[in-house]
Design a protein around this motif. Structure first.
Motif, PDB file in Angstrom:
ATOM      1  N   PRO A 491       0.819  -1.228   0.000  1.00 46.46           N
ATOM      2  CA  PRO A 491       0.000   0.000   0.000  1.00 46.46           C
ATOM      3  C   PRO A 491       0.847   1.270   0.000  1.00 46.46           C
ATOM      4  N   ALA A 492       1.934   1.276   0.772  1.00 53.08           N
ATOM      5  CA  ALA A 492       2.804   2.460   0.803  1.00 53.08           C
ATOM      6  C   ALA A 492       3.491   2.667  -0.536  1.00 53.08           C
ATOM      7  N   ARG A 493       3.905   1.571  -1.173  1.00 55.10           N
ATOM      8  CA  ARG A 493       4.570   1.694  -2.464  1.00 55.10           C
ATOM      9  C   ARG A 493       3.610   2.226  -3.531  1.00 55.10           C
ATOM     10  N   GLU A 494       2.378   1.758  -3.523  1.00 60.66           N
ATOM     11  CA  GLU A 494       1.394   2.253  -4.491  1.00 60.66           C
ATOM     12  C   GLU A 494       1.043   3.709  -4.222  1.00 60.66           C
ATOM     13  N   LEU A 495       1.078   4.118  -2.967  1.00 60.61           N
ATOM     14  CA  LEU A 495       0.774   5.509  -2.640  1.00 60.61           C
ATOM     15  C   LEU A 495       1.837   6.445  -3.201  1.00 60.61           C
ATOM     16  N   VAL A 496       3.117   6.108  -3.008  1.00 65.53           N
ATOM     17  CA  VAL A 496       4.166   6.984  -3.541  1.00 65.53           C
ATOM     18  C   VAL A 496       4.207   6.912  -5.068  1.00 65.53           C
ATOM     19  N   ARG A 497       3.790   5.772  -5.645  1.00 64.28           N
ATOM     20  CA  ARG A 497       3.706   5.703  -7.110  1.00 64.28           C
ATOM     21  C   ARG A 497       2.684   6.714  -7.629  1.00 64.28           C
ATOM     22  N   ALA A 498       1.531   6.803  -6.943  1.00 64.02           N
ATOM     23  CA  ALA A 498       0.494   7.739  -7.376  1.00 64.02           C
ATOM     24  C   ALA A 498       0.918   9.191  -7.203  1.00 64.02           C
ATOM     25  N   HIS A 499       1.777   9.467  -6.238  1.00 66.94           N
ATOM     26  CA  HIS A 499       2.226  10.843  -5.969  1.00 66.94           C
ATOM     27  C   HIS A 499       3.678  11.053  -6.411  1.00 66.94           C
ATOM     28  N   ALA A 500       4.171  10.251  -7.341  1.00 63.02           N
ATOM     29  CA  ALA A 500       5.592  10.291  -7.693  1.00 63.02           C
ATOM     30  C   ALA A 500       6.009  11.648  -8.253  1.00 63.02           C
ATOM     31  N   SER A 501       5.248  12.213  -9.166  1.00 61.86           N
ATOM     32  CA  SER A 501       5.640  13.488  -9.778  1.00 61.86           C
ATOM     33  C   SER A 501       5.642  14.634  -8.773  1.00 61.86           C
ATOM     34  N   PRO A 502       4.587  14.818  -7.954  1.00 62.28           N
ATOM     35  CA  PRO A 502       4.665  15.874  -6.932  1.00 62.28           C
ATOM     36  C   PRO A 502       5.803  15.661  -5.933  1.00 62.28           C
ATOM     37  N   LEU A 503       6.084  14.398  -5.587  1.00 63.54           N
ATOM     38  CA  LEU A 503       7.172  14.137  -4.650  1.00 63.54           C
ATOM     39  C   LEU A 503       8.523  14.470  -5.267  1.00 63.54           C
ATOM     40  N   CYS A 504       8.714  14.160  -6.563  1.00 62.85           N
ATOM     41  CA  CYS A 504       9.976  14.524  -7.226  1.00 62.85           C
ATOM     42  C   CYS A 504      10.126  16.041  -7.291  1.00 62.85           C
ATOM     43  N   LYS A 505       9.032  16.737  -7.551  1.00 62.31           N
ATOM     44  CA  LYS A 505       9.102  18.198  -7.587  1.00 62.31           C
ATOM     45  C   LYS A 505       9.463  18.749  -6.214  1.00 62.31           C
ATOM     46  N   ARG A 506       8.836  18.203  -5.174  1.00 62.18           N
ATOM     47  CA  ARG A 506       9.142  18.677  -3.818  1.00 62.18           C
ATOM     48  C   ARG A 506      10.580  18.353  -3.436  1.00 62.18           C
ATOM     49  N   MET A 507      11.071  17.204  -3.882  1.00 57.53           N
ATOM     50  CA  MET A 507      12.461  16.838  -3.617  1.00 57.53           C
ATOM     51  C   MET A 507      13.408  17.834  -4.286  1.00 57.53           C
ATOM     52  N   GLY A 508      13.100  18.226  -5.524  1.00 57.32           N
ATOM     53  CA  GLY A 508      13.930  19.213  -6.210  1.00 57.32           C
ATOM     54  C   GLY A 508      13.921  20.563  -5.519  1.00 57.32           C
ATOM     55  N   GLU A 509      12.777  20.956  -4.966  1.00 54.70           N
ATOM     56  CA  GLU A 509      12.684  22.239  -4.260  1.00 54.70           C
ATOM     57  C   GLU A 509      13.491  22.235  -2.971  1.00 54.70           C
ATOM     58  N   LEU A 510      13.469  21.105  -2.254  1.00 59.63           N
ATOM     59  CA  LEU A 510      14.165  21.037  -0.970  1.00 59.63           C
ATOM     60  C   LEU A 510      15.659  20.765  -1.127  1.00 59.63           C
TER      61      LEU A 510
END
Length: 615
Positions: A491-510
């Motif tokens: 379930p956690a892996r599927e959750l980050v898969r669904a939010h992968a693009s926003p998470l990559c963007k947030r990673m780039g910002e931080l």
């Protein structure tokens, strides 16, 4: 620890088989040295002789002034007294001992007190990120975890030299990437001398500070990775190092049987092998890396004699020695022009077999001559002379006027600096996302550890991707699911898969602070005043972060196109990145200049794409 020196080392087995032949090798102090070669070349035998598990038949092994092995002097130091640690290919963990017991085993053999044993074992396990598995048995661990435990067992005894015998060969692709990053981190933290045996040239090129190539028990060359790639010592090294392998093209020389001039390199960089040219032209430089040339003679008009005469060439260089009708010079990916010259060996550039560059022939009515017709006469810089249309010759080089300017983002358009503590900040946000979705199996510390491991594996993968000709780009979902969340619950892996693009963007910002480099706005304004459109071509885990930055700083209005690797699906040095930008700007690649800050990615990408200039 002083350097390890092997002098005239020979190892013969029963039956007269020579595993190592007259080996002279020096491993510098603090280096990461890889013994590279095909199976059966003597790599592991050499490593075992350094460790003391094998004794040489002849020769001497020393560490500084201390002799470890010398048949002539009758000296042999046993393995336990050499202050070296060895990791075997199959890990060699005791199945009846826990992770803690396996890590403490070497310390127990050295009679270390129990309290100190426990502290040193815990410290070693924390270094390789398996401290939470201390009470498990080897059968309860994955392959990557077993490898880390074997490393921890070696690190616990605090050796001066780490000897690794193909430790990554049994791991899958993802774990190999993680362990490469882990070994590099351990080397940087401990400063220990590492001798690493592998037959995988990708591992050697991405991890080692020095590579020793062996074949048939003999040492072929010792050099840093890029020096060995650019300047191989012999034909074996030239064919063995590099992917795809080098093409071998015979070339005539003034001395029969001479090796110089027998190698031409085709993979993106120029080599340094001199080759004799034809009579009257002097020596010829061969050994560049590029695409294979094509003969443009129509299939129905080719003759057997014309086929072998066509050879790889670059734009503006005579490429075919045949006078068959319809056979013309081929164009490849790295056009460079030079003043017209004539060869003393033949009547003209079309029949000369040498590599002397020639200026392109412009015939009346061609597209090139029509473009130049009606243009006002241009001012020339001091010391320059007229060149082909849209160009001028300065100091013997023909410079083409650009009709578009392409810039890299980081290092050219902006200055970047890493933010400390970004993994912890990102881990808190990811953990909060998991908790809101009901995934409470992971704590913030575990998420932070996995983010760090994923970032390290991603960096190692990107370094490796600078070698292929047309590398793809890592997808957002691939980064999070394959590198960060591979061991998370489904379930956690599927959750980050669904939010992968926003998470990559947030990673780039931080992850980084970005500042526009001084003079860049003035450069873009000046180019616009001259009618030269500008664009960005850059590798990025999240191009959305770069677009937001150009919008916020006002650079977006000065840029005609922005091409980022995560959106294009390919990454530099893939020339498709440049071609996408030039198509959007409506110019040909040879009419554009590309400015980058890295040779392996930017300069090579520009050359492969065929741009008019790179810097």
């Amino acid at each position: 620890m002083p350097a390890i020196t092997l002098s005239g080392v020979v190892k013969n087995y029963a039956g007269g088989h020579a595993a190592v032949k007259d080996l002279d090798l020096t491993v510098p102090d603090g280096s990461f040295t890889c013994l590279l070669g095909p199976s059966g070349c003597g790599k592991t035998t050499t490593l075992r002789m350094i460790a003391g598990l094998e004794q040489p038949t002849r020769g001497e092994i020393t560490v500084g002034d201390r002799v470890l092995d010398s048949v002539e002097r009758g000296v042999y130091v046993p393995p336990e007294k050499r202050a070296m640690g060895l990791v075997f290919q199959n890990y060699a963990l005791w199945p009846h001992l826990t992770v803690r017991g396996n890590t403490e085993f070497g310390l127990r053999m050295r009679k270390v007190p129990a309290a100190e044993r426990a502290a040193r074992a815990k410290e070693a396990l924390e270094k390789v990120h398996v401290a939470d598995c201390m009470d498990r048995y080897p059968s309860q661990l994955s392959g990557g975890q077993q490898q880390r435990v074997a490393l921890a067992r070696m690190l616990a005894v605090d050796p001066d030299v780490l000897l690794l015998d193909e430790p990554l060969s049994n791991l899958d692709a993802r774990l190999r990437l993680e362990m490469r990053a882990e070994l590099k981190r351990i080397h940087e933290e401990t400063g220990a001398t590492i001798v690493f045996v592998t037959h995988d040239q990708m591992e050697a090129m991405t991890m080692a500070t020095h590579i020793a190539v062996m074949s048939g028990g003999e040492l072929q060359q010792v050099a840093p990775p890029m020096e060995m790639y650019a300047r191989p010592a012999n034909r074996f090294v030239a064919e063995f190092v590099g992917s795809p392998p080098m093409n071998i093209v015979p070339a005539a020389g003034p001395e029969p049987g001479g090796l110089a001039g027998s190698l031409l390199r085709f993979a993106g960089k120029r080599g340094d092998m001199g080759a004799p040219g034809c009579a009257g032209c002097g020596p010829r430089r061969s050994g560049w890396r590029g695409r294979r040339a094509r003969c443009r003679t129509p299939p129905g008009r080719r003759t057997p004699s014309s086929r072998p005469s066509c050879r790889p060439a670059r734009a503006g260089r005579s490429s075919c020695a045949s006078s068959a009708p319809g056979c013309s010079p081929s164009r490849t990916t790295t056009p460079r022009r030079a003043p017209a010259t004539r060869c003393a060996a033949g009547p003209g550039p079309r029949t000369c077999t040498c590599s002397r560059r020639t200026a392109p022939v412009r015939r009346p009515g061609t597209r090139a001559s029509l473009r130049s017709a009606g243009r006002p006469r241009e001012r020339r810089a001091p010391g320059s002379s007229p060149g082909p249309s849209g160009s001028r010759v300065v100091s013997g080089r023909t410079l083409r006027r650009p009709r578009a300017l392409l810039l890299d983002f980081g290092g050219v358009l902006v200055e970047t600096s890493a933010r400390p503590g970004w993994p912890a900040a990102l881990a808190k946000e990811v953990h909060a996302l998991l908790v809101r979705a009901g995934c409470r199996e992971l704590d913030a510390a575990a998420v932070e550890t996995d983010i760090k491991a994923g970032a390290a594996a991603d960096k190692c993968w990107k370094d490796a991707m600078s070698r292929p000709y047309a590398p793809p780009e890592m997808t957002h979902a691939g980064f999070w699911c394959d590198y960060v969340a591979a061991d998370w619950p489904a379930p956690a892996r599927e959750l980050v898969r669904a939010h992968a693009s926003p998470l990559c963007k947030r990673m780039g910002e931080l992850r980084q602070d970005r500042r526009v480099r001084p003079g860049i706005p003035e450069l873009l304004d000046g180019a616009a005043a001259l009618g030269v459109p500008c664009g960005v071509v850059s590798n990025a885990l999240s191009g959305a972060v770069h677009r937001d930055h150009t919008e916020a700083t006002g650079l977006a209005g000065k840029l005609a196109v922005e091409v980022y690797s995560d959106e294009a699906g390919v990454r530099k040095p893939n020339p498709e990145m440049v071609w996408i930008a030039t198509r959007a700007l409506g110019v040909r690649p040879e009419d554009a200049w590309y400015v980058g800050d890295n040779f392996d990615r930017d300069v090579v990408c520009g050359h492969r794409a065929g741009v008019g200039g790179t810097c």
